[in-house]
Design a protein around this motif. Structure first.
Motif, PDB file in Angstrom:
ATOM      1  N   LEU A  13       3.990  -5.337   2.442  1.00 31.23           N
ATOM      2  CA  LEU A  13       3.370  -4.484   1.419  1.00 31.23           C
ATOM      3  C   LEU A  13       4.411  -4.056   0.396  1.00 31.23           C
ATOM      4  N   ARG A  14       4.845  -5.023  -0.393  1.00 33.03           N
ATOM      5  CA  ARG A  14       5.921  -4.755  -1.351  1.00 33.03           C
ATOM      6  C   ARG A  14       5.923  -5.827  -2.431  1.00 33.03           C
ATOM      7  N   ALA A  55       0.517   3.234   1.607  1.00 29.81           N
ATOM      8  CA  ALA A  55       1.292   2.061   1.190  1.00 29.81           C
ATOM      9  C   ALA A  55       0.458   1.144   0.299  1.00 29.81           C
ATOM     10  N   ASP A  58       0.129   2.762  -3.156  1.00 25.60           N
ATOM     11  CA  ASP A  58       1.391   2.593  -3.872  1.00 25.60           C
ATOM     12  C   ASP A  58       1.518   1.170  -4.399  1.00 25.60           C
ATOM     13  N   LEU A  59       1.129   0.201  -3.581  1.00 30.32           N
ATOM     14  CA  LEU A  59       1.174  -1.199  -3.989  1.00 30.32           C
ATOM     15  C   LEU A  59       0.231  -1.438  -5.167  1.00 30.32           C
ATOM     16  N   ARG A 210       4.997   4.112   1.522  1.00 30.55           N
ATOM     17  CA  ARG A 210       5.060   3.537   0.172  1.00 30.55           C
ATOM     18  C   ARG A 210       6.301   2.654   0.070  1.00 30.55           C
ATOM     19  N   GLU A 211       6.204   1.570  -0.667  1.00 24.83           N
ATOM     20  CA  GLU A 211       7.387   0.778  -0.962  1.00 24.83           C
ATOM     21  C   GLU A 211       8.395   1.614  -1.732  1.00 24.83           C
ATOM     22  N   TYR A 251       8.846   1.472   7.754  1.00 23.52           N
ATOM     23  CA  TYR A 251       8.820   0.707   6.505  1.00 23.52           C
ATOM     24  C   TYR A 251       9.086  -0.775   6.756  1.00 23.52           C
ATOM     25  N   CYS A 256       7.056  -2.523   3.884  1.00 27.17           N
ATOM     26  CA  CYS A 256       7.338  -1.788   2.645  1.00 27.17           C
ATOM     27  C   CYS A 256       8.802  -1.974   2.256  1.00 27.17           C
TER      28      CYS A 256
END
Length: 464
Positions: A13-14, A55, A58-59, A210-211, A251, A256
């Motif tokens: 997820l980044r 996450a 945020d993505l 979140r990344e 993470y 992330c």
């Protein structure tokens, strides 16, 4: 050829170091970044769901900054993709390689579906430092059962690959993401309530999913060069009121933060400086992660006792009452109760705290199967990675990898050694002290039961 691509986000997820996402954007005229929510396949608790949904938001926000969006779809991937291939005119599907047996089976099925629909499939290794299939092939298809054994295999492969570039607007030139005004309604990230979770059950928001939070947490370590170089995992404090480790594991679990990014970031820190070595250094911890991923990929029935060729077969007790007392932190041992309270409220506990409660549940005190503990950790931990979770329970129960059965974490002596002033257990819930004696008969030592705070704080997170 200009492709219509779907990039299937799963754990990665980044936007940084995401080679499969870059492959989707290459020679692409239309891009659909996709995440498929399949609630029936997850045992995660409310804290882990909050981490995941944050996450994903945020993505989506990061993609919006580049004129794209994240498409959220609920269902089983094998059922979802045929419809999406047709509706979106897909010609290419990209995703990162997963090592878990169930994920490999799912991905093989999706790849066959894509082939039948004339869709090209690109899979890229990015969740592990090395391609686990290649590592297993070097060892005649068998997982190495020792850390040194893995090191010997990796020596022939050289250092891990460098991180891929972060996705930028330049990568998306000429690439369009079709979005309707109704996008948030049709494809938006759901709320906890919509996922059947109770928002009142979440704990303090200490580790935002979140990344951007992952990279900020990593960058915050830049000013701690001496600590990073001197880091030795066994010497960190399980009862520290603020984490004595990096707490980057959630993470890394959700992707992330890229493990390649973390590895090479550390490599720069180490350059020209004396630093701790494997297996206790931070590089060493990432290789432990690799060791467990390789074991999970190469050993049948890895997350269970029966049918697992490396697992000691034990006639564990079946005692639901004792299991419930352990899970709810009501064993009568304040140290064990405090750890389980922290786990339930925050979703993260120090590795030695995990050792203590795992030993207590299995070979140390309750003689309950490690598989039951694995299920509880899978629900409550933010970093409950399938391979790592199974590996640690096999290890800590003495079922595999580790066979020094006499090495027991005393719920009293270990607490006194690591929490001499009782600051850690003092932050536990009031039930830890007010319920002394209501411990289902698990604590037979009255003095041990009274190793409790005299003035408990109203919640675990106070003073953190």
């Amino acid at each position: 050829m200009q492709h219509s691509s779907i990039h299937w986000f799963r754990k990665g997820l980044r936007l940084h170091d995401n080679p499969a996402l870059l492959a989707a954007a290459t020679d692409c005229c239309r891009l659909h970044p996709l995440f498929i929510l399949n609630p029936s396949s997850s045992q995660a608790g409310t804290n882990a769901w909050r981490f995941l949904l944050n996450a994903l938001r945020d993505l989506d926000e990061s993609l919006q900054e580049m004129g794209s969006r994240l498409f959220m779809v609920q269902g089983c991937p094998e059922e979802v993709f045929p419809h999406l291939f047709h509706a979106w005119g897909t010609t290419r599907l990209t995703f990162k390689v997963d090592t878990e047996p169930s994920a490999r089976q799912r991905d093989a099925t999706v790849a066959k579906l894509a082939e039948r629909h004339g869709v090209e499939v690109i899979q890229e290794v990015s969740h592990t430092l090395y391609d686990t299939e290649r590592v297993l092939a070097l060892n005649d298809g068998k997982a190495p059962l020792t850390y040194k054994g893995l090191q010997s295999l990796l020596a022939s492969l050289g250092p891990p690959e460098k991180p891929a570039p972060t996705l930028t607007l330049e990568h998306l030139q000429g690439c369009h993401t079709p979005c309707q005004v109704s996008h948030d309604t049709e494809y938006g990230v759901p709320t906890l309530e919509e996922m059947g979770q109770d928002p009142t059950e979440v704990g303090p928001h200490l580790y935002p999913g979140r990344e951007t939070a992952a990279l900020a947490r990593l960058n915050a370590l830049t000013d701690r060069t001496a600590w990073l170089c001197g880091f030795k995992k066994p010497e960190t404090e399980p009862t520290s009121l603020s984490p004595s480790t990096t707490v980057l594991s959630p993470y890394l679990k959700f992707g992330c933060l890229s493990v390649h990014t973390f590895w090479w970031w550390l490599d720069e820190v180490y350059q020209g400086r004396e630093h701790s070595q494997h297996p206790v250094s931070l590089h060493g911890q990432l290789l432990w992660r690799e060791f467990f991923y390789t074991a999970g990929a190469g050993i049948p029935n890895f997350d269970r006792m029966v049918g697992n060729p490396i697992c000691l077969q034990v006639d564990w007790d079946n005692n639901p009452q004792h299991l419930r007392a352990w899970r709810e932190g009501q064993t009568g041992y304040p140290f064990i109760g405090t750890i389980m309270t922290q786990l339930r409220t925050e979703g993260w506990i120090h590795h030695l705290a995990r050792h203590a409660v795992a030993c207590f549940l299995t070979r140390g005190d309750l003689w309950i199967s490690w598989e039951e503990g694995l299920k509880v950790f899978e629900e409550l931990l933010l970093d409950a990675d399938w391979s790592l979770n199974a590996s640690n329970w096999l290890w800590l129960s003495g079922s595999a990898f580790f066979h020094r059965y006499f090495h027991i974490y005393s719920p009293v002596a270990f607490s006194k050694k690591t929490d001499r002033d009782r600051a850690y257990i003092r932050i536990s819930l009031p039930s830890t002290s007010t319920n002394r004696g209501r411990h289902h008969g698990l604590c037979r030592n009255r003095q041990a039961a009274w190793w409790a705070p005299t003035t408990p704080s109203p919640s675990w997170s106070m003073g953190r």
